[in-house]
Scaffold this motif. Structure first.
Motif, short mmCIF file in Angstrom:
data_model
loop_
_atom_site.label_atom_id
_atom_site.label_comp_id
_atom_site.label_asym_id
_atom_site.label_seq_id
_atom_site.Cartn_x
_atom_site.Cartn_y
_atom_site.Cartn_z
N ALA A 17 0.83 -1.20 0.00
CA ALA A 17 0.00 0.00 0.00
C ALA A 17 0.87 1.25 0.00
O ALA A 17 0.77 2.10 -0.89
CB ALA A 17 -0.94 -0.01 1.21
N ALA A 18 1.74 1.37 1.00
CA ALA A 18 2.62 2.55 1.06
C ALA A 18 3.67 2.51 -0.05
O ALA A 18 4.04 3.55 -0.61
CB ALA A 18 3.29 2.63 2.43
N HIS A 19 4.14 1.31 -0.38
CA HIS A 19 5.16 1.15 -1.42
C HIS A 19 4.65 1.66 -2.77
O HIS A 19 5.40 2.29 -3.54
CB HIS A 19 5.56 -0.32 -1.52
N LEU A 20 3.38 1.39 -3.08
CA LEU A 20 2.79 1.80 -4.36
C LEU A 20 1.94 3.05 -4.24
O LEU A 20 1.48 3.58 -5.25
CB LEU A 20 1.94 0.65 -4.92
N GLY A 21 1.71 3.52 -3.00
CA GLY A 21 0.95 4.74 -2.80
C GLY A 21 -0.54 4.60 -3.02
O GLY A 21 -1.19 5.52 -3.53
N VAL A 22 -1.10 3.45 -2.62
CA VAL A 22 -2.53 3.19 -2.85
C VAL A 22 -3.18 2.65 -1.58
O VAL A 22 -2.50 2.21 -0.65
CB VAL A 22 -2.74 2.17 -4.00
N ARG A 50 -6.73 -14.88 -5.32
CA ARG A 50 -7.18 -14.18 -6.54
C ARG A 50 -7.56 -12.74 -6.25
O ARG A 50 -7.35 -11.86 -7.09
CB ARG A 50 -8.35 -14.94 -7.17
N LEU A 51 -8.12 -12.50 -5.07
CA LEU A 51 -8.48 -11.13 -4.70
C LEU A 51 -7.23 -10.26 -4.63
O LEU A 51 -7.20 -9.15 -5.18
CB LEU A 51 -9.22 -11.13 -3.36
N GLN A 52 -6.19 -10.75 -3.95
CA GLN A 52 -4.95 -9.98 -3.86
C GLN A 52 -4.32 -9.80 -5.24
O GLN A 52 -3.83 -8.71 -5.56
CB GLN A 52 -3.98 -10.67 -2.90
N ALA A 53 -4.33 -10.85 -6.05
CA ALA A 53 -3.76 -10.76 -7.39
C ALA A 53 -4.50 -9.72 -8.22
O ALA A 53 -3.88 -8.88 -8.89
CB ALA A 53 -3.81 -12.12 -8.08
N ALA A 54 -5.83 -9.76 -8.19
CA ALA A 54 -6.63 -8.82 -8.99
C ALA A 54 -6.37 -7.38 -8.57
O ALA A 54 -6.27 -6.48 -9.41
CB ALA A 54 -8.12 -9.17 -8.84
N GLN A 55 -6.25 -7.15 -7.25
CA GLN A 55 -6.00 -5.80 -6.77
C GLN A 55 -4.64 -5.29 -7.24
O GLN A 55 -4.52 -4.14 -7.70
CB GLN A 55 -6.09 -5.77 -5.25
N LEU A 56 -3.62 -6.13 -7.14
CA LEU A 56 -2.30 -5.71 -7.59
C LEU A 56 -2.24 -5.52 -9.09
O LEU A 56 -1.59 -4.59 -9.59
CB LEU A 56 -1.24 -6.73 -7.16
N ILE A 57 -2.91 -6.39 -9.84
CA ILE A 57 -2.92 -6.26 -11.30
C ILE A 57 -3.55 -4.94 -11.71
O ILE A 57 -3.04 -4.23 -12.58
CB ILE A 57 -3.67 -7.45 -11.94
N GLU A 58 -4.66 -4.58 -11.07
CA GLU A 58 -5.31 -3.30 -11.38
C GLU A 58 -4.38 -2.13 -11.11
O GLU A 58 -4.30 -1.17 -11.90
CB GLU A 58 -6.59 -3.15 -10.56
N ILE A 59 -3.67 -2.19 -10.00
CA ILE A 59 -2.75 -1.11 -9.63
C ILE A 59 -1.56 -1.05 -10.59
O ILE A 59 -1.21 0.01 -11.12
CB ILE A 59 -2.26 -1.29 -8.18
N LEU A 60 -0.96 -2.21 -10.83
CA LEU A 60 0.25 -2.25 -11.66
C LEU A 60 -0.05 -1.95 -13.13
O LEU A 60 0.83 -1.49 -13.86
CB LEU A 60 0.92 -3.61 -11.54
N ALA A 61 -1.27 -2.20 -13.56
CA ALA A 61 -1.65 -1.88 -14.94
C ALA A 61 -1.47 -0.39 -15.20
O ALA A 61 -1.21 0.03 -16.33
CB ALA A 61 -3.09 -2.29 -15.20
#
Length: 338
Positions: free
Chosen positions: A134-139, A285-296
């Motif tokens: 969260a803090a690392h990516l600012g989200v 899958r929930l964690q993966a989906a959240q990170l994928i949305e952010i990293l996209a």
């Protein structure tokens, strides 16, 4: 929709990380010197403690050679202890909406860090690592994906076997220093070995490592951590090129965590291996989906590179990924397309 932390949080986090990195070097006593060693063609740095006293018994590993590491070595002793300033930075980041780790997890991570676990390249994985993104990516991250009753720490078997350093004391001793009720858990396939440590039914610490050709029912001993570890498939992919993040506890704890893109792709694969525990698969899958949305948005190249690398590992990996991706929301699926 991605909810971002305020810009002030990103500024505070960047300052916290810099202070934590410098503080790690400030822990060495006056008169310490830095020496390099070449191992299998790569350069590594160690601290040579001043002669005399208990600290002179060995050299202390600090990391592989890099420009950033050489700069910190050059600035050794420049940064005085600033615990209270770091506490204020942590409080500011938490106040902005970053998640706070639960007390047990935070205290265990801090104790492991103080014993040298992350200095000798152990990697925090699982939900506690996910929280740091969260803090690392600012989200902001949804609370539903952050709850945990365990902590996973891992180390590449090759690193553990070849690194000329180790924890100040075994993991079990570290945990019992926090709570004497921590006890070893016998490994399922060999009751003489221990890869997990439990605090009654309240909490569990698991030690994991990479596979090296041995079957999973044969644990590997990690001399660096003073513990057996479970070798797991896909772990080499997850542990490659970790990043430094901070656990937001006290004055901050500097840890190693998987690169976010690798974490997301790894979660996709292991979610399809959770057939005996579908709730964990759903959380994966929930964690993966959240990170994928952010990293996209934040780092689409790293995301697609990690995904492509996993697919190139073979048909079995592709099948797991295809199954998992088919269950993702459409925006996440689209983000993984070339």
């Amino acid at each position: 929709m991605i909810q971002r932390l305020p810009l002030s949080a990103a500024t505070s986090y960047a300052e916290l990380m810099e202070r934590l990195r410098l503080a790690r070097f400030g822990e060495f006593p006056s008169g310490s010197s830095f020496v390099s060693k070449t191992v299998k063609g790569r350069l590594y740095w160690y601290v040579q403690m001043p002669t005399g006293g208990q600290q002179s018994r060995r050299q202390v590993y600090i990391g592989p050679d890099s420009e950033a590491l050489r700069e910190r070595i050059a600035r050794h002793g420049e940064h005085k202890a600033d615990v209270e300033d770091r506490r204020r930075l942590v409080a500011a980041i938490l106040a902005s909406g970053a998640p706070k780790p639960d007390r047990i997890s935070a205290e265990i991570v801090q104790a492991l860090a103080e014993a040298g676990a992350f200095r000798i390249r152990a990697v925090l994985i699982g939900t506690v690592a996910f929280q740091t993104y969260a803090a690392h990516l600012g989200v902001r991250l949804p609370v539903t994906s952050l709850a945990t009753l365990d902590l996973d720490i891992a180390q590449d078997f090759g690193i553990a076997s070849n690194l000329d350093d180790k924890l100040e004391k075994p993991i079990l001793d570290i945990l019992r220093g926090l709570d004497p009720r921590f006890s070893p858990v016998s490994y399922a396939f060999d009751t003489r070995r221990t890869t997990s440590y439990a605090l009654n039914e309240r909490y569990r610490v698991d030690v994991l490592t990479t596979m090296r050709g041995a079957p999973r029912d044969e644990p590997s001993y990690l001399p660096t951590l003073g513990s057996d570890a479970v070798p797991l498939k896909f772990m080499d992919f997850l542990l490659r090129d970790p990043v430094e993040t901070a656990v937001l506890h006290g004055a901050g704890v500097l840890v190693n965590a998987p690169a976010p893109a690798r974490y997301a792709v790894h979660k996709l694969m292991v979610s399809r291996n959770r057939k005996v525990n579908p709730e964990k698969g759903l959380k994966d899958r929930l964690q993966a989906a959240q990170l994928i949305e952010i990293l996209a948005q934040e780092d689409p190249f790293a995301l697609r590179e990690a995904y492509a690398e996993a697919r190139e590992r073979g048909e079995a990996w592709r099948e797991l990924l295809d199954e998992a991706v088919s269950q993702l929301p459409e925006p996440a699926r689209a983000a993984l397309e070339p």
